[in-house]
Design a protein around this motif. Structure first.
Motif, PDB file in Angstrom:
ATOM      1  N   ASP A 277     104.770  -5.649  37.368  1.00  0.00           N
ATOM      2  CA  ASP A 277     106.143  -5.500  36.899  1.00  0.00           C
ATOM      3  C   ASP A 277     106.274  -5.772  35.408  1.00  0.00           C
ATOM      4  O   ASP A 277     107.378  -5.970  34.897  1.00  0.00           O
ATOM      5  CB  ASP A 277     107.098  -6.394  37.698  1.00  0.00           C
ATOM      6  N   SER A 278     105.138  -5.780  34.698  1.00  0.00           N
ATOM      7  CA  SER A 278     105.176  -5.975  33.253  1.00  0.00           C
ATOM      8  C   SER A 278     103.905  -5.401  32.637  1.00  0.00           C
ATOM      9  O   SER A 278     102.876  -5.278  33.313  1.00  0.00           O
ATOM     10  CB  SER A 278     105.280  -7.461  32.903  1.00  0.00           C
ATOM     11  N   PRO A 279     103.954  -5.049  31.359  1.00  0.00           N
ATOM     12  CA  PRO A 279     102.730  -4.584  30.685  1.00  0.00           C
ATOM     13  C   PRO A 279     101.605  -5.614  30.737  1.00  0.00           C
ATOM     14  O   PRO A 279     100.436  -5.248  30.909  1.00  0.00           O
ATOM     15  CB  PRO A 279     103.188  -4.335  29.249  1.00  0.00           C
ATOM     16  N   ASP A 280     101.949  -6.899  30.607  1.00  0.00           N
ATOM     17  CA  ASP A 280     100.911  -7.939  30.625  1.00  0.00           C
ATOM     18  C   ASP A 280     100.156  -7.938  31.939  1.00  0.00           C
ATOM     19  O   ASP A 280      98.930  -8.102  31.966  1.00  0.00           O
ATOM     20  CB  ASP A 280     101.536  -9.314  30.388  1.00  0.00           C
ATOM     21  N   GLN A 281     100.869  -7.767  33.046  1.00  0.00           N
ATOM     22  CA  GLN A 281     100.202  -7.742  34.348  1.00  0.00           C
ATOM     23  C   GLN A 281      99.263  -6.543  34.460  1.00  0.00           C
ATOM     24  O   GLN A 281      98.149  -6.660  34.982  1.00  0.00           O
ATOM     25  CB  GLN A 281     101.235  -7.713  35.476  1.00  0.00           C
ATOM     26  N   VAL A 282      99.704  -5.403  33.987  1.00  0.00           N
ATOM     27  CA  VAL A 282      98.851  -4.212  34.026  1.00  0.00           C
ATOM     28  C   VAL A 282      97.583  -4.438  33.216  1.00  0.00           C
ATOM     29  O   VAL A 282      96.470  -4.150  33.682  1.00  0.00           O
ATOM     30  CB  VAL A 282      99.603  -2.981  33.482  1.00  0.00           C
ATOM     31  N   GLU A 283      97.749  -4.946  32.011  1.00  0.00           N
ATOM     32  CA  GLU A 283      96.597  -5.150  31.123  1.00  0.00           C
ATOM     33  C   GLU A 283      95.621  -6.144  31.728  1.00  0.00           C
ATOM     34  O   GLU A 283      94.401  -5.952  31.675  1.00  0.00           O
ATOM     35  CB  GLU A 283      97.089  -5.607  29.751  1.00  0.00           C
TER      36      GLU A 283
END
Length: 308
Positions: A277-283
């Motif tokens: 649910d956030s770019p940080d989690q994806v990265e």
């Protein structure tokens, strides 16, 4: 092995996120090399599909794959308030109606195409057919096959957390793919008994989703406030996750890294689908996926009775 983005969180699963954060999450996935995106009308009453479609609108269409699902029609309602019963936090503008009939499937795909702003769906799946298997298998699946023959959808199959229903589906229908959620994970592996061998024998691709068991395996130090199966985790499973995490730490890796690696370890699995649910989690997830744990971890977990 492909890493895919599960897009339930784009539909405000557990909590609200902004349109901007949803778009940035998809952008981060693209920048990380992810080209497979899984969504459904169920996720936030269509919000996930709308946000995903908007985020992909300017991307080259032939460079990405989108899967969505059928079996829950969204019917307008004027009840008002918020829809939170299914774990999504969205205005209750519609209600979900289970429908696996031919007309229901065709209408669902038409509505999804509109929300996604696409002219075709790459993968279409019967969504949670358990409890509706007769109509889903005898009417819903042939309707998807018709749409495949018409070029409206590409691959067809079913998605569920019920490995037994998916095994029966593979035996009785002719799917291209199945999506299994939370049933081949570091914590529990019932799909290994029959489903994965059946898919391998039939040449059916397996999309492995829910690989963090809804959140319990998502952090280096699991705790009893993390969700399991979209609810409260039983104490015994929290203890098991903590025991696995301790072995991972001793081998210089982490619980989520091991969960991602294990999820793709069976030859039948063609993609691992992980929500964010956030770019940080994806990265973070993409980085962990690209850095598998040491080989010694697996016999250590087996020796401790934490893996078969």
């Amino acid at each position: 092995m492909r890493l895919g983005l599960g897009c339930a969180q784009l539909g405000n699963l557990y909590h609200e996120i902004s349109d901007e954060r949803a778009a940035a999450t998809v952008d981060a996935a693209w920048d990380a090399g992810i080209r497979y995106f899984d969504t459904a009308p169920h996720y936030g009453l269509g919000l996930s599909e709308r946000r995903l479609g908007a985020a992909l609108r300017d991307r080259p269409r032939d460079e990405y794959t989108v899967s969505t699902k059928v079996g829950r029609l969204l019917v307008p309602t004027d009840e008002g308030g918020m829809d939170t019963a299914e774990g999504f936090v969205v205005p209750a503008t519609h209600r979900r109606v289970r429908d696996f009939t031919r007309d229901g499937v065709r209408r669902s795909i038409e509505d999804s195409l509109d929300r996604l702003s696409l002219d075709r769906i790459d993968i279409a799946l019967l969504h949670d057919p358990e409890g509706h298997t007769e109509v889903a298998f005898r009417e819903g699946f042939p309707a998807l096959a018709e749409l495949r023959a018409e070029g409206v959808v590409g691959a067809v199959g079913a998605g569920s957390k019920d490995a037994g229903v998916l095994t029966r589906f593979v035996a009785e229908c002719t799917p291209d793919v199945v999506l299994v959620a939370g049933r081949f994970t570091l914590l529990e592996q019932p799909a290994r008994e029959e489903l994965l061998p059946a898919c391998a024998a039939a040449g059916v691709g397996v999309l492995n989703a829910g690989v963090f068991n809804s959140g319990l395996l998502a952090l280096e130090e699991p705790h009893d406030k993390l969700p399991y199966e979209y609810g409260t985790a039983p104490a015994a499973l929290v203890d098991r996750a903590r025991a696995i995490a301790a072995v991972c730490e001793r081998h210089g890796t982490s619980l989520p890294a091991a969960a991602l690696a294990f999820a793709g370890s069976d030859p039948a699995v063609t993609a691992v689908v992980v929500g964010a649910d956030s770019p940080d989690q994806v990265e973070r997830n993409a980085a962990l996926f690209g850095t598998p744990p040491p080989a010694a971890l697996w016999p250590a977990l087996a020796g401790a009775g934490l893996l078969p």
